[in-house]
Each structure stands twice: as C-alpha cells, then as structure tokens.
Write a protein that holds these residues in place. Structure first.
Motif, PDB file in Angstrom:
ATOM      1  N   VAL A 176      90.788  49.304  54.741  1.00  0.00           N
ATOM      2  CA  VAL A 176      91.862  49.462  53.771  1.00  0.00           C
ATOM      3  C   VAL A 176      93.064  50.092  54.470  1.00  0.00           C
ATOM      4  N   ARG A 177      94.238  49.521  54.261  1.00  0.00           N
ATOM      5  CA  ARG A 177      95.440  50.002  54.938  1.00  0.00           C
ATOM      6  C   ARG A 177      96.400  50.645  53.939  1.00  0.00           C
ATOM      7  N   TYR A 178      96.907  51.801  54.294  1.00  0.00           N
ATOM      8  CA  TYR A 178      97.872  52.520  53.462  1.00  0.00           C
ATOM      9  C   TYR A 178      99.197  52.610  54.212  1.00  0.00           C
ATOM     10  N   GLU A 179     100.296  52.291  53.514  1.00  0.00           N
ATOM     11  CA  GLU A 179     101.616  52.346  54.110  1.00  0.00           C
ATOM     12  C   GLU A 179     102.610  52.969  53.133  1.00  0.00           C
ATOM     13  N   VAL A 180     103.628  53.598  53.686  1.00  0.00           N
ATOM     14  CA  VAL A 180     104.703  54.183  52.885  1.00  0.00           C
ATOM     15  C   VAL A 180     106.032  53.629  53.382  1.00  0.00           C
ATOM     16  N   ILE A 181     106.838  53.174  52.452  1.00  0.00           N
ATOM     17  CA  ILE A 181     108.157  52.629  52.784  1.00  0.00           C
ATOM     18  C   ILE A 181     109.206  53.464  52.069  1.00  0.00           C
ATOM     19  N   GLU A 182     110.037  54.138  52.835  1.00  0.00           N
ATOM     20  CA  GLU A 182     111.072  55.002  52.289  1.00  0.00           C
ATOM     21  C   GLU A 182     112.378  54.231  52.146  1.00  0.00           C
ATOM     22  N   ARG A 183     112.960  54.278  50.957  1.00  0.00           N
ATOM     23  CA  ARG A 183     114.261  53.676  50.718  1.00  0.00           C
ATOM     24  C   ARG A 183     115.143  54.671  49.975  1.00  0.00           C
ATOM     25  N   SER A 184     116.426  54.349  49.859  1.00  0.00           N
ATOM     26  CA  SER A 184     117.368  55.323  49.303  1.00  0.00           C
ATOM     27  C   SER A 184     117.066  55.668  47.851  1.00  0.00           C
ATOM     28  N   GLN A 185     116.606  54.689  47.063  1.00  0.00           N
ATOM     29  CA  GLN A 185     116.390  54.937  45.637  1.00  0.00           C
ATOM     30  C   GLN A 185     114.923  55.019  45.236  1.00  0.00           C
ATOM     31  N   THR A 190      97.460  38.080  47.911  1.00  0.00           N
ATOM     32  CA  THR A 190      98.153  37.259  48.899  1.00  0.00           C
ATOM     33  C   THR A 190      97.523  35.868  48.969  1.00  0.00           C
ATOM     34  N   GLY A 191      98.188  34.988  49.709  1.00  0.00           N
ATOM     35  CA  GLY A 191      97.667  33.642  49.868  1.00  0.00           C
ATOM     36  C   GLY A 191      96.312  33.613  50.548  1.00  0.00           C
ATOM     37  N   GLU A 192      96.032  34.611  51.383  1.00  0.00           N
ATOM     38  CA  GLU A 192      94.726  34.691  52.056  1.00  0.00           C
ATOM     39  C   GLU A 192      93.661  35.362  51.204  1.00  0.00           C
ATOM     40  N   GLY A 193      94.083  35.962  50.081  1.00  0.00           N
ATOM     41  CA  GLY A 193      93.126  36.639  49.218  1.00  0.00           C
ATOM     42  C   GLY A 193      93.080  38.143  49.365  1.00  0.00           C
ATOM     43  N   ASP A 194      93.959  38.721  50.186  1.00  0.00           N
ATOM     44  CA  ASP A 194      94.032  40.179  50.267  1.00  0.00           C
ATOM     45  C   ASP A 194      94.567  40.740  48.945  1.00  0.00           C
ATOM     46  N   ILE A 195      94.120  41.950  48.600  1.00  0.00           N
ATOM     47  CA  ILE A 195      94.606  42.627  47.393  1.00  0.00           C
ATOM     48  C   ILE A 195      95.594  43.707  47.810  1.00  0.00           C
ATOM     49  N   ILE A 196      96.716  43.780  47.104  1.00  0.00           N
ATOM     50  CA  ILE A 196      97.727  44.800  47.384  1.00  0.00           C
ATOM     51  C   ILE A 196      97.938  45.652  46.135  1.00  0.00           C
ATOM     52  N   LEU A 197      97.789  46.956  46.273  1.00  0.00           N
ATOM     53  CA  LEU A 197      98.172  47.902  45.242  1.00  0.00           C
ATOM     54  C   LEU A 197      99.516  48.494  45.644  1.00  0.00           C
ATOM     55  N   ALA A 198     100.455  48.558  44.714  1.00  0.00           N
ATOM     56  CA  ALA A 198     101.780  49.096  45.028  1.00  0.00           C
ATOM     57  C   ALA A 198     102.215  50.065  43.938  1.00  0.00           C
ATOM     58  N   MET A 199     102.663  51.237  44.360  1.00  0.00           N
ATOM     59  CA  MET A 199     103.211  52.219  43.419  1.00  0.00           C
ATOM     60  C   MET A 199     104.566  52.666  43.941  1.00  0.00           C
ATOM     61  N   VAL A 200     105.573  52.522  43.087  1.00  0.00           N
ATOM     62  CA  VAL A 200     106.940  52.864  43.471  1.00  0.00           C
ATOM     63  C   VAL A 200     107.325  54.187  42.814  1.00  0.00           C
ATOM     64  N   ALA A 201     107.651  55.170  43.652  1.00  0.00           N
ATOM     65  CA  ALA A 201     108.005  56.503  43.168  1.00  0.00           C
ATOM     66  C   ALA A 201     109.519  56.691  43.177  1.00  0.00           C
ATOM     67  N   GLN A 202     110.006  57.422  42.189  1.00  0.00           N
ATOM     68  CA  GLN A 202     111.423  57.742  42.128  1.00  0.00           C
ATOM     69  C   GLN A 202     111.800  58.751  43.211  1.00  0.00           C
ATOM     70  N   ASN A 203     113.072  58.808  43.506  1.00  0.00           N
ATOM     71  CA  ASN A 203     113.605  59.782  44.456  1.00  0.00           C
ATOM     72  C   ASN A 203     113.882  61.089  43.708  1.00  0.00           C
ATOM     73  N   PRO A 204     113.213  62.194  44.060  1.00  0.00           N
ATOM     74  CA  PRO A 204     113.430  63.468  43.353  1.00  0.00           C
ATOM     75  C   PRO A 204     114.876  63.944  43.382  1.00  0.00           C
ATOM     76  N   ASP A 205     115.637  63.511  44.384  1.00  0.00           N
ATOM     77  CA  ASP A 205     117.035  63.910  44.482  1.00  0.00           C
ATOM     78  C   ASP A 205     117.938  63.075  43.588  1.00  0.00           C
ATOM     79  N   GLN A 206     117.385  61.979  43.021  1.00  0.00           N
ATOM     80  CA  GLN A 206     118.132  61.126  42.102  1.00  0.00           C
ATOM     81  C   GLN A 206     117.284  60.835  40.860  1.00  0.00           C
ATOM     82  N   PRO A 207     116.919  61.845  40.111  1.00  0.00           N
ATOM     83  CA  PRO A 207     115.963  61.653  39.012  1.00  0.00           C
ATOM     84  C   PRO A 207     116.433  60.688  37.927  1.00  0.00           C
ATOM     85  N   LEU A 208     117.738  60.546  37.757  1.00  0.00           N
ATOM     86  CA  LEU A 208     118.258  59.696  36.686  1.00  0.00           C
ATOM     87  C   LEU A 208     118.720  58.333  37.194  1.00  0.00           C
ATOM     88  N   ASN A 209     118.640  58.115  38.483  1.00  0.00           N
ATOM     89  CA  ASN A 209     119.130  56.853  39.045  1.00  0.00           C
ATOM     90  C   ASN A 209     118.300  56.446  40.250  1.00  0.00           C
TER      91      ASN A 209
END
Length: 295
Positions: free
Chosen positions: A37-46, A213-232
C-alpha cells in the motif's frame, strides 16, 4: 601462465553469477515493493491531498464498516484494528438522528438502508428526489469464483454474471467516467437554472473519494483545507475528478466530505475540514472503508 588464466576465468565466472543473483534479488524486492500500500501527500496552495493506493495484485481488501452510533475514524480503526493498514470516511448520514442516508452492505446483506430514515423520506423538500437519492453510486466488492473484483455502480445496477456482491458502500456522486450529480439528485435544474446543489459541488471544500484505475488499483483520496485559508481552500468536485483521472483512475466516486473528510494511515489520522480559526474538525461519522490485509 596457464594457472593464471584459469584463475582469471574463475573470477569472471564468479562475477557473472553474483551479478545475475543481484539482478534477481533486485527484481524480487521491486515486486514486493509494488505489492505494498502506497501513501502520498501532495501539497498545493489551496489544499493538501492525501492518497493511498492499493495495488490490484496486493494481499489487501477494501471493505465497509458501519457503526450504530457515530464515532471517529480512529475509533473505527481501533475497534477493527486486526490487519487494518488504512481507512477513509464513508457514506452520508443524518447527524441529528444518526441514521444512514446511504446504502451499505456487508456479507451480502444490506445493513444500512436510507429508506428507513424518516427524516429523509418524510422531508417534503426531498420527496421529488427520493427515487434518485435511493439510486446513488456505490463502491462494490464482488466475489467472482476465486477472484475478488471491485467496481463503482449505481445502487440499482445488476451484479455481473457468475459474481456475488460481497459488500458495498454508497456515496456519490459518481465522478468518473462521467459526473452523475444530476442523475443522483445532488444537483437539480429548473428552466436551465440550478435550484439544488446539495454538497456545493463547484465550491472549494474538504473532500473524500475512492477510485479504480484501469489496471484495477484502488485509490483513496482525502483533500484537506489549508489552515491558513479556512474560508477559501479545499477542492471542487470537477477538480477532484481531474486529479483522480490524472492518477489513472477510470472510475471514481465521491464520499461524504466537508467535516466528515478523514483518512487514516500507519497510525495517524488526517482530517480535512478546518474551522474559521484554522483548527481541524474531528467529526464523528457513521461508516468507513477499511483497507485490511488478508489472512
């Protein structure tokens, strides 16, 4: 000279053998790594996106769990900790009466039925949409002979021939291959004007989803808000669908998001929604999807 030649030849032969063994070992280690099982984190501005990928050839199952009373994601994991490596929040529910608004099946039996939720079925504003609400997308696990297969289908979709529906968890809307928000009554229009958007599909928010995915892998994704931009901060459903498609997903389904958005991996729980001060909201939930290692 003859003796020196034999020594050189033996050295070359030994080197070839060692190199071949090293290549074989590298291949085995690589295959073992790909099974994990692979875990990854992707940081973006929002937002921050947490993903967990379960390879289709791995020794893990993705199964739903339901609670009679609302409880945190970490509580679900603690109560069912045997071989659980990851988890994500599941389907919709009414926080007032704590009853489900999503179908859930376990061991081929319906264990959560929204048709028995009186606050849902007796709500006059929802009566025009109940037929669609009761036929929303669900993540399914099939037993097909000796093989386990996963799929995302509407609740009314038939089970494939020679397969048995082992369990399922409803959510919605479907995100891939197409957005089924209207077909599932999350969005409704009247005279080309939007009159209903139950989960703010185009707005930024914390979100949870599951994809295949097309190969049959399962992906769980959870998108968290940016604490510095709670309303946007957060992500919209179209953006989430694009992200999952970029990971190779061909089918995807939204799960309960907002304050319910949460994900567990390797002893740590991550939460998606933040309050106006940027503090994480740890909302108790009704159901989850667990990633469990098979015996």
């Amino acid at each position: 000279m003859k003796k020196a030649g034999w020594i050189l030849l033996a050295f070359i032969s030994l080197s070839v053998i060692l190199f071949a063994d090293a290549s074989k070992l590298s291949s085995v280690n690589s295959a073992t790594s790909n099974d994990r099982v692979r875990y990854e984190v992707i940081e973006r501005s929002q937002h921050t996106i947490h993903t967990i990928t379960i390879p289709h050839h791995s020794n893990y199952s993705v199964i739903p769990r339901l609670s009679g009373e609302l409880q945190s994601l970490s509580d679900f994991v603690t109560l069912d900790s045997d071989r659980v490596v990851a988890a994500i929040n599941g389907g919709y529910f009414d926080p007032i009466n704590q009853k489900t608004t999503s179908f859930i099946s376990q061991q081929s039996q319906i264990v959560a039925d929204p048709r028995f939720n009186e606050r849902l079925v007796d709500n006059p504003d929802l009566k025009p949409y109940l037929g669609k609400i009761f036929n929303r997308a669900e993540f399914r696990r099939y037993g097909c002979g000796e093989k386990t297969q996963y799929d995302i289908q509407l609740h009314s979709a038939p089970v494939p021939a020679n397969c048995e529906l082992l369990d399922s968890l409803g959510g919605g809307p479907g995100l891939l291959p197409t957005d089924t928000s209207v077909a599932e009554a999350f969005i409704a229009y009247q005279n080309d004007e939007k009159i209903r958007d139950a989960i703010g599909s185009d707005s930024l928010n914390a979100r949870s989803a599951i994809a295949i995915t097309g190969e049959g892998d399962i992906i769980l994704a959870m998108v968290a808000q940016n604490p510095d931009q709670p309303l946007n901060s957060g992500i919209s459903l179209p953006e989430l669908a694009d992200f999952l498609s970029g990971l190779g997903a061909t089918k995807a389904m939204n799960l309960d998001g907002g304050s319910s958005a949460s994900l567990y991996y390797n002893g740590q729980t991550f939460y998606g929604r933040v309050d106006k001060e940027g503090n994480q909201i740890k909302r108790p939930i009704k159901s989850v999807l667990l990633v469990k290692q098979q015996r």
